[in-house]
Design a protein around this motif. Structure first.
Motif, mmCIF file in Angstrom:
data_model
loop_
_atom_site.group_PDB
_atom_site.id
_atom_site.type_symbol
_atom_site.label_atom_id
_atom_site.label_comp_id
_atom_site.label_asym_id
_atom_site.label_seq_id
_atom_site.Cartn_x
_atom_site.Cartn_y
_atom_site.Cartn_z
ATOM 1 N N THR A 12 6.834 13.412 -8.296
ATOM 2 C CA THR A 12 6.730 12.093 -8.916
ATOM 3 C C THR A 12 7.128 12.148 -10.382
ATOM 4 O OG1 THR A 12 4.984 11.373 -7.405
ATOM 5 C CG2 THR A 12 5.114 10.253 -9.532
ATOM 6 N N LYS A 13 6.569 13.098 -11.110
ATOM 7 C CA LYS A 13 6.765 13.179 -12.551
ATOM 8 C C LYS A 13 8.225 13.390 -12.935
ATOM 9 C CE LYS A 13 3.591 15.234 -14.889
ATOM 10 N NZ LYS A 13 2.686 16.286 -15.417
ATOM 11 N N TYR A 14 8.934 14.182 -12.148
ATOM 12 C CA TYR A 14 10.320 14.503 -12.490
ATOM 13 C C TYR A 14 11.343 13.664 -11.729
ATOM 14 C CZ TYR A 14 8.056 18.394 -14.810
ATOM 15 O OH TYR A 14 7.249 19.147 -15.619
ATOM 16 N N SER A 15 10.876 12.576 -11.134
ATOM 17 C CA SER A 15 11.760 11.563 -10.520
ATOM 18 C C SER A 15 12.704 12.146 -9.473
ATOM 19 C CB SER A 15 12.571 10.847 -11.618
ATOM 20 O OG SER A 15 11.714 10.257 -12.562
ATOM 21 N N PHE A 16 12.185 13.034 -8.639
ATOM 22 C CA PHE A 16 13.009 13.588 -7.569
ATOM 23 C C PHE A 16 13.301 12.549 -6.477
ATOM 24 C CE2 PHE A 16 11.445 17.668 -9.267
ATOM 25 C CZ PHE A 16 12.638 18.356 -9.325
ATOM 26 N N VAL A 17 12.378 11.600 -6.315
ATOM 27 C CA VAL A 17 12.543 10.589 -5.262
ATOM 28 C C VAL A 17 13.040 9.287 -5.870
ATOM 29 C CG1 VAL A 17 11.435 9.367 -3.362
ATOM 30 C CG2 VAL A 17 10.611 11.635 -4.028
ATOM 31 N N PRO A 18 14.252 8.845 -5.516
ATOM 32 C CA PRO A 18 14.743 7.549 -6.010
ATOM 33 C C PRO A 18 13.892 6.397 -5.464
ATOM 34 C CG PRO A 18 16.541 8.901 -5.151
ATOM 35 C CD PRO A 18 15.264 9.554 -4.729
ATOM 36 N N ALA A 19 13.892 5.271 -6.159
ATOM 37 C CA ALA A 19 13.164 4.066 -5.745
ATOM 38 C C ALA A 19 11.696 4.371 -5.449
ATOM 39 C CB ALA A 19 13.830 3.442 -4.512
ATOM 40 N N GLN A 20 11.102 5.258 -6.261
ATOM 41 C CA GLN A 20 9.749 5.726 -5.957
ATOM 42 C C GLN A 20 8.681 4.677 -6.216
ATOM 43 O OE1 GLN A 20 9.131 9.700 -7.156
ATOM 44 N NE2 GLN A 20 6.980 9.767 -6.596
ATOM 45 N N SER A 21 8.945 3.723 -7.076
ATOM 46 C CA SER A 21 7.945 2.687 -7.329
ATOM 47 C C SER A 21 8.074 1.514 -6.365
ATOM 48 C CB SER A 21 8.073 2.167 -8.765
ATOM 49 O OG SER A 21 9.323 1.531 -8.952
ATOM 50 N N THR A 22 9.135 1.517 -5.558
ATOM 51 C CA THR A 22 9.365 0.397 -4.636
ATOM 52 C C THR A 22 9.318 0.877 -3.185
ATOM 53 O OG1 THR A 22 11.755 0.717 -4.990
ATOM 54 C CG2 THR A 22 10.651 -0.978 -6.300
ATOM 55 N N ASP A 23 10.478 1.260 -2.650
ATOM 56 C CA ASP A 23 10.554 1.616 -1.227
ATOM 57 C C ASP A 23 9.778 2.883 -0.885
ATOM 58 O OD1 ASP A 23 12.219 -0.550 -1.104
ATOM 59 O OD2 ASP A 23 14.068 0.613 -1.072
ATOM 60 N N LEU A 76 -11.348 -8.921 -1.082
ATOM 61 C CA LEU A 76 -11.640 -7.596 -1.635
ATOM 62 C C LEU A 76 -10.625 -6.557 -1.154
ATOM 63 C CD1 LEU A 76 -15.553 -7.464 -1.387
ATOM 64 C CD2 LEU A 76 -14.165 -7.616 -3.474
ATOM 65 N N LEU A 77 -10.246 -6.619 0.109
ATOM 66 C CA LEU A 77 -9.225 -5.707 0.634
ATOM 67 C C LEU A 77 -7.897 -5.922 -0.091
ATOM 68 C CD1 LEU A 77 -10.025 -5.997 4.451
ATOM 69 C CD2 LEU A 77 -10.365 -3.972 3.024
ATOM 70 N N TYR A 78 -7.567 -7.171 -0.310
ATOM 71 C CA TYR A 78 -6.343 -7.531 -1.041
ATOM 72 C C TYR A 78 -6.374 -6.958 -2.462
ATOM 73 C CZ TYR A 78 -3.550 -10.631 -4.058
ATOM 74 O OH TYR A 78 -2.702 -11.130 -5.005
ATOM 75 N N LEU A 79 -7.491 -7.151 -3.154
ATOM 76 C CA LEU A 79 -7.621 -6.650 -4.526
ATOM 77 C C LEU A 79 -7.569 -5.121 -4.576
ATOM 78 C CD1 LEU A 79 -10.415 -9.025 -5.890
ATOM 79 C CD2 LEU A 79 -7.982 -9.059 -6.471
ATOM 80 N N ALA A 80 -8.174 -4.471 -3.574
ATOM 81 C CA ALA A 80 -8.154 -3.006 -3.520
ATOM 82 C C ALA A 80 -6.727 -2.486 -3.379
ATOM 83 C CB ALA A 80 -9.017 -2.512 -2.360
ATOM 84 N N LEU A 81 -5.934 -3.100 -2.503
ATOM 85 C CA LEU A 81 -4.553 -2.667 -2.295
ATOM 86 C C LEU A 81 -3.697 -2.940 -3.537
ATOM 87 C CD1 LEU A 81 -4.076 -3.843 1.392
ATOM 88 C CD2 LEU A 81 -4.030 -1.485 0.584
ATOM 89 N N CYS A 82 -3.897 -4.092 -4.177
ATOM 90 C CA CYS A 82 -3.151 -4.404 -5.406
ATOM 91 C C CYS A 82 -3.472 -3.400 -6.512
ATOM 92 C CB CYS A 82 -3.489 -5.818 -5.873
ATOM 93 S SG CYS A 82 -2.777 -7.138 -4.871
ATOM 94 N N THR A 83 -4.744 -3.041 -6.631
ATOM 95 C CA THR A 83 -5.156 -2.077 -7.662
ATOM 96 C C THR A 83 -4.573 -0.700 -7.387
ATOM 97 O OG1 THR A 83 -7.238 -3.301 -7.971
ATOM 98 C CG2 THR A 83 -7.142 -1.041 -8.815
ATOM 99 N N ILE A 84 -4.621 -0.273 -6.133
ATOM 100 C CA ILE A 84 -4.027 1.007 -5.742
ATOM 101 C C ILE A 84 -2.532 1.007 -6.058
ATOM 102 C CG2 ILE A 84 -3.396 2.430 -3.737
ATOM 103 C CD1 ILE A 84 -6.146 1.673 -2.552
ATOM 104 N N GLY A 85 -1.876 -0.105 -5.750
ATOM 105 C CA GLY A 85 -0.451 -0.218 -6.032
ATOM 106 C C GLY A 85 -0.149 -0.103 -7.509
ATOM 107 N N TRP A 86 -0.936 -0.787 -8.326
ATOM 108 C CA TRP A 86 -0.726 -0.777 -9.777
ATOM 109 C C TRP A 86 -0.833 0.639 -10.337
ATOM 110 C CZ3 TRP A 86 -4.815 -2.604 -13.806
ATOM 111 C CH2 TRP A 86 -4.227 -2.678 -15.075
ATOM 112 N N PHE A 87 -1.879 1.370 -9.941
ATOM 113 C CA PHE A 87 -2.077 2.725 -10.456
ATOM 114 C C PHE A 87 -0.997 3.683 -9.939
ATOM 115 C CE2 PHE A 87 -6.265 1.179 -11.616
ATOM 116 C CZ PHE A 87 -6.491 1.829 -12.820
ATOM 117 N N ASN A 88 -0.546 3.483 -8.724
ATOM 118 C CA ASN A 88 0.497 4.367 -8.192
ATOM 119 C C ASN A 88 1.861 4.065 -8.789
ATOM 120 O OD1 ASN A 88 -0.351 6.375 -5.910
ATOM 121 N ND2 ASN A 88 -1.626 4.561 -5.620
#
Length: 424
Positions: free
Chosen positions: A304-315, A17-29
């Motif tokens: 987030t919306k205006y992509s000020f931070v590079p590699a925002q979906s990864t690092d 359940l902890l694993y699934l919670a973190l994966c879901t949070i990651g997907w939405f972010n």
């Protein structure tokens, strides 16, 4: 029927359940980090968030397959898995795909790439657990220590040649596995002292540090000087430390690459380049700080919306959490990681077989190192070295690797009552 029922009862579903919670949070972010008005659906396969959904589903399939395997095969196959991973790391150096200056990927076609360094983590944990659990192997024995160190060092060297400093650093966390299996705490103390001296030598004049060291040495000799062996060790350690302090700056200037020095200088406050090397971290800190207590809301983050931070979906995925979910959301994510790590340690300690226990501590060490380095990097307390946040950052290789790492432990745990206590 009884075996299937026993299987489902024995799996640690709280960890799942902890694993699934973190994966879901990651997907939405990830959806928030790279949101595109022209591709609004979170299931859109033309986007990173659509692909991440596929990665999550395939990771769950990998997890289920692992749970259906025979536990003894995991130990038996450890050398084979390790050798295959090493061969992949060698292949990357010859014919790898370069991304962001790192030749760390194998192009699989269709826009998908495989990163062998991610899989080297669980492969190393498996072989290390197999070796240390063998009869007559003790980490306190110099030969055993060197072989265990070699198992860890080989993938580190190959990954460093890519060069991937972040993944290389992660393997150092396996020192905690050796410590749990009997390595003297003095090793950890020495590593901590060397790290402190390294940072201090960059920040302060060497003679100031030497004066402080002399005062500390005098106090220790006054309190424990009657123990000749301890006193001799202190004096030898002092001499070595003095040499290290004077060697830091020359080594720093001639061994580290310019971009590595600049990143360290930025973190230590020795230089400020908010438009250059310090841009990523500065924008990440602005994003996290702007979220305040409750955040700006889902898909409402301006950084987030205006992509000020590079590699925002990864690092830098954590800055999306901070901006849109605020301090409260960040605490929830950190709490989930803390709970997961504590659960992994509980699972490791209840194992009857040394192999399973050692592997469990390998899992805890790898995940702990990733979480600490990634978040410290996002908030400006560590240099930018490019390392994903487990289960949350975008990427198939990362998610599959962490899933494999965790579900192997869950499989070993579910079978613990049927395993002998001598080796496996």
């Amino acid at each position: 029927m009884n075996n299937q029922r026993s299987f489902f009862l024995n799996v640690d579903w709280l960890t799942v359940l902890l694993y699934l919670a973190l994966c879901t949070i990651g997907w939405f972010n990830i959806h928030a980090a790279v949101y595109d008005e022209n591709h609004q659906s979170i299931f859109d396969m033309d986007t990173e968030y659509g692909k991440q959904f596929i990665f999550i589903v395939s990771a769950l399939v990998i997890g289920i397959v692992i749970l259906l395997l025979e536990s003894r095969f995991l130990s038996a196959l450890a050398p084979f898995i390790y050798i295959v991973t090493v061969l992949l790391l060698l292949l990357v150096l010859v014919a790898g795909h370069n991304v962001g200056g790192n030749q760390a990927w194998i192009d699989m076609g269709g826009g998908f790439r495989l990163q062998p360094s991610e899989f080297a983590k669980f492969a190393t944990c498996l072989l290390l657990a197999r070796y240390l659990s063998a009869t007559n192997v003790k980490v306190t024995d110099p030969k055993s220590f060197l072989i265990a160190g070699g198992i860890i060092l080989l993938p580190m060297v190959l990954i460093k040649l890519q060069p991937d400093d972040g993944s290389t650093l992660v393997f150092c966390s396996l020192i905690f596995v050796l410590y749990r299996e009997g390595l003297s705490a003095y090793f950890l103390v020495i590593i901590g002292l060397l790290a402190t001296l390294f940072i201090s030598s960059l920040l302060f004049n060497a003679w100031y540090i030497i004066i402080v060291m002399i005062v500390v040495l005098a106090l220790l000799l006054f309190m424990f000087g009657r123990n000749r062996k301890f006193a001799t060790g202190l004096i030898i350690g002092f001499v070595v430390a003095v040499g290290f302090v004077f060697a830091v700056k020359p080594l720093y200037q001639h061994v580290l690459k310019p971009h590595q020095r600049v990143r360290i200088d930025e973190v230590l406050g020795l230089s400020k380049d908010l438009r250059g090397v310090g841009y990523n971290q500065n924008q990440s800190k602005i994003a996290i700080g702007s979220g305040r207590v409750w955040g700006k809301g889902y898909l409402q983050g301006t950084q987030t919306k205006y992509s000020f931070v590079p590699a925002q979906s990864t690092d830098f995925i954590f800055c999306t959490v901070g901006e849109e979910w605020g301090f409260a959301g960040s605490v929830v994510v950190l709490g989930l990681y803390l709970f997961l790590l504590l659960r992994i340690i509980v699972i490791a300690e209840r194992q009857r077989a040394p192999f399973s226990r050692i592997y469990g501590y390998g899992v805890a060490s790898i995940i702990f190192c990733h979480v600490v380095i990634n978040i410290a990097m996002a908030i400006g307390y560590m240099p930018v070295i490019g390392i994903p946040l487990p289960f949350i950052s975008y990427g198939g290789s990362s998610l599959w690797s962490f899933t494999t790492l965790l579900f192997i432990l869950l499989k070993l745990d579910s079978s613990r009552m049927g395993l002998s206590t001598d080796r496996y």
